[in-house]
Design a protein around this motif. Structure first.
Motif, short mmCIF file in Angstrom:
data_model
loop_
_atom_site.label_atom_id
_atom_site.label_comp_id
_atom_site.label_asym_id
_atom_site.label_seq_id
_atom_site.Cartn_x
_atom_site.Cartn_y
_atom_site.Cartn_z
N ALA A 56 0.83 -1.21 0.00
CA ALA A 56 0.00 0.00 0.00
C ALA A 56 0.86 1.25 0.00
CB ALA A 56 -0.95 -0.01 1.20
N GLY A 57 1.97 1.22 -0.74
CA GLY A 57 2.86 2.37 -0.84
C GLY A 57 3.85 2.51 0.28
N GLU A 58 3.82 1.59 1.25
CA GLU A 58 4.74 1.65 2.39
C GLU A 58 5.89 0.68 2.17
OE1 GLU A 58 1.07 2.77 5.43
OE2 GLU A 58 2.22 0.93 5.77
N ASN A 59 7.11 1.17 2.29
CA ASN A 59 8.30 0.42 1.93
C ASN A 59 8.52 -0.80 2.82
OD1 ASN A 59 10.90 0.11 0.50
ND2 ASN A 59 11.80 0.63 2.49
N VAL A 60 9.00 -1.88 2.20
CA VAL A 60 9.42 -3.08 2.93
C VAL A 60 10.94 -3.02 3.06
CG1 VAL A 60 9.45 -5.59 2.98
CG2 VAL A 60 7.52 -4.39 1.92
N PRO A 61 11.49 -3.01 4.28
CA PRO A 61 12.94 -2.83 4.47
C PRO A 61 13.73 -4.11 4.17
CG PRO A 61 11.88 -3.09 6.60
CD PRO A 61 10.77 -3.05 5.57
N LEU A 62 13.87 -4.41 2.90
CA LEU A 62 14.51 -5.66 2.48
C LEU A 62 16.01 -5.69 2.77
CD1 LEU A 62 12.69 -6.25 -0.92
CD2 LEU A 62 12.35 -7.52 1.21
N ASN A 63 16.59 -4.56 3.14
CA ASN A 63 18.02 -4.55 3.51
C ASN A 63 18.24 -5.17 4.89
OD1 ASN A 63 16.53 -2.26 4.49
ND2 ASN A 63 18.47 -1.38 5.22
N ASP A 64 17.19 -5.35 5.67
CA ASP A 64 17.27 -5.98 6.98
C ASP A 64 17.31 -7.50 6.78
OD1 ASP A 64 16.39 -7.30 9.41
OD2 ASP A 64 15.70 -5.36 10.14
N PRO A 65 18.34 -8.21 7.31
CA PRO A 65 18.45 -9.66 7.05
C PRO A 65 17.26 -10.46 7.57
CG PRO A 65 20.04 -8.94 8.71
CD PRO A 65 19.47 -7.70 8.09
N ASP A 66 16.68 -10.07 8.70
CA ASP A 66 15.50 -10.77 9.22
C ASP A 66 14.32 -10.61 8.27
OD1 ASP A 66 13.61 -11.95 11.18
OD2 ASP A 66 12.87 -9.89 11.32
N ILE A 67 14.14 -9.41 7.76
CA ILE A 67 13.02 -9.15 6.83
C ILE A 67 13.22 -9.91 5.54
CG2 ILE A 67 11.76 -7.36 5.58
CD1 ILE A 67 11.55 -7.33 8.71
N ARG A 68 14.46 -9.96 5.04
CA ARG A 68 14.75 -10.70 3.81
C ARG A 68 14.43 -12.18 3.97
NH1 ARG A 68 17.32 -8.28 -0.25
NH2 ARG A 68 17.97 -10.29 -1.12
N GLU A 69 14.81 -12.77 5.10
CA GLU A 69 14.54 -14.20 5.32
C GLU A 69 13.04 -14.47 5.42
OE1 GLU A 69 16.69 -16.07 8.45
OE2 GLU A 69 18.64 -15.26 7.81
N ARG A 70 12.31 -13.61 6.10
CA ARG A 70 10.86 -13.81 6.25
C ARG A 70 10.15 -13.64 4.91
NH1 ARG A 70 9.98 -9.77 11.14
NH2 ARG A 70 7.75 -10.24 10.90
N MET A 71 10.61 -12.68 4.11
CA MET A 71 10.02 -12.48 2.79
C MET A 71 10.37 -13.66 1.88
SD MET A 71 8.09 -10.37 1.10
CE MET A 71 7.30 -11.77 0.34
N ASP A 72 11.61 -14.11 1.96
CA ASP A 72 12.06 -15.23 1.12
C ASP A 72 11.24 -16.48 1.42
OD1 ASP A 72 14.06 -16.40 -0.76
OD2 ASP A 72 14.57 -17.59 1.01
N ARG A 73 10.96 -16.73 2.69
CA ARG A 73 10.19 -17.92 3.08
C ARG A 73 8.83 -17.92 2.42
NH1 ARG A 73 8.21 -19.54 9.25
NH2 ARG A 73 6.97 -21.35 8.62
N GLU A 74 8.11 -16.82 2.52
CA GLU A 74 6.74 -16.79 1.98
C GLU A 74 6.73 -16.82 0.46
OE1 GLU A 74 4.38 -17.33 4.06
OE2 GLU A 74 5.81 -17.14 5.70
N LEU A 75 7.74 -16.22 -0.15
CA LEU A 75 7.83 -16.26 -1.61
C LEU A 75 8.08 -17.68 -2.09
CD1 LEU A 75 7.54 -14.14 -3.83
CD2 LEU A 75 10.02 -13.88 -3.82
N LEU A 76 8.95 -18.40 -1.40
CA LEU A 76 9.23 -19.79 -1.75
C LEU A 76 8.00 -20.67 -1.54
CD1 LEU A 76 12.79 -20.29 -0.24
CD2 LEU A 76 12.19 -20.56 -2.64
N VAL A 77 7.39 -20.56 -0.38
CA VAL A 77 6.25 -21.41 -0.05
C VAL A 77 5.13 -21.22 -1.06
CG1 VAL A 77 4.37 -21.73 1.61
CG2 VAL A 77 6.73 -21.59 2.42
N ASN A 78 4.85 -20.00 -1.41
CA ASN A 78 3.70 -19.73 -2.28
C ASN A 78 4.01 -19.86 -3.77
OD1 ASN A 78 1.35 -18.85 -0.44
ND2 ASN A 78 3.11 -17.74 0.39
N THR A 79 5.29 -19.79 -4.13
CA THR A 79 5.67 -20.06 -5.52
C THR A 79 5.59 -21.55 -5.82
OG1 THR A 79 7.12 -18.13 -5.69
CG2 THR A 79 7.52 -19.93 -7.23
#
Length: 312
Positions: A56-79
């Motif tokens: 919704a126009g609000e940035n996701v801080p992908l430079n944070d390693p914790d955020i990257r891992e959590r995002m990576d998990r959901e992208l893998l699971v749902n892909t």
């Protein structure tokens, strides 16, 4: 040709045929060839995360390693949950054209349509906790926001009405927390639950800084994964044609402000059956409607020619 020559020729034909049969069968029976086909025909890849993501126009801080891992998990699971992914594409073609203008009408960013995907898979499901419909409202919350919920009518299953209530809830949460991302998280954990953790952890209102329960910690990332995948199907290996997708059956509405003693009989008046009536009006919960108050209901009836009604 003498008899020996004929026998020799026949033997040669049988030998060549045997080689051909073996060649055809070999990929199915040899461990080595099966392994080769498995590797060549189906590959699983680590997925590179997008450079930038937002909700919704609000940035996701992908430079944070914790955020990257959590995002990576959901992208893998749902892909790689391919069957579910294809279902989401098919259902989205049917229901997003209904949801999108309602979100715009009620002041919600378009990204919230992916919240409905994460909540219910765009299906009128009921959770073990009793949450129901596309937007998964509990009975108490639905009634609090003006939905009728009883044995005969349950407007949590009415897509248009439930979308309006979801918008009201989310806008109030946004006003409370100042963030659409936290409003979405509060949709899962409740406003009180999110606020409690913000106060306990002495934090500003930033979803990505708060330690929340496992489900709510994954919740925004599931929504983001659906947004990313459904916005880029070919990038994530989803292939379909327009004719593969589900389509909305055109309907018209019939006003009812009296009791209905038998919806099976009611349906036959419009050349459909009870099942089809319920498909288009899942908020009708019984075979009859008391309606002692004379409330006006709008019942959807499909246009003729879309269903096989030979049994009527």
């Amino acid at each position: 040709m003498n008899i020996l020559s004929k026998i020799g020729l026949l033997a040669l034909v049988v030998f060549i045929s045997g080689l051909y049969v073996n060649a055809v069968q070999e990929p199915e029976t040899t461990d080595e060839t099966v392994q080769k086909r498995l590797v060549n025909d189906y590959n699983v890849y680590a997925l590179p995360l997008p450079d930038k993501m937002d909700f919704a126009g609000e940035n996701v801080p992908l430079n944070d390693p914790d955020i990257r891992e959590r995002m990576d998990r959901e992208l893998l699971v749902n892909t790689y949950w391919q069957s579910n992914g294809l279902l989401m594409f098919k259902r989205a073609n049917k229901y997003f054209p209904i949801i999108e203008p309602l979100l715009k009408k009620y002041g919600l960013p378009d990204d919230f349509k992916y919240l409905a995907v994460a909540e219910s898979g765009l299906d009128n499901v009921r959770s073990p906790a009793g949450a129901a419909g596309f937007w998964q409202f509990l009975q108490g919350t639905g009634r609090e926001y003006g939905l009728e919920v009883n044995d005969y009518v349950d407007e949590r299953y009415h897509l248009e009405m439930a979308t309006k209530v979801a918008a009201e809830y989310l806008i109030k949460s946004k006003e409370r927390f100042g963030s659409w991302t936290l409003a979405a998280a509060a949709y899962n954990a409740g406003n009180a639950g999110v606020n409690k953790q913000i106060e306990r952890q002495k934090l500003d209102n930033n979803y990505y800084d708060i330690l929340l329960n496992s489900e709510t910690s994954r919740y925004i990332f599931r929504i983001l994964a659906f947004k990313e995948i459904m916005s880029n199907p070919e990038k994530y290996g989803f292939n379909f044609r327009q004719q593969d997708l589900y389509k909305r059956v055109p309907t018209y509405t019939v006003k009812v402000d009296t009791p209905v003693t038998d919806f099976a009989v009611f349906a036959k008046k419009f050349d459909i059956n009870y099942k089809i009536l319920k498909l288009h009006n899942p908020w009708l919960r019984d075979t009859f409607l008391k309606n002692a108050s004379g409330k006006e209901y709008l019942i959807e009836i499909p246009e003729k020619g879309y269903y096989n009604t030979t049994g009527q």
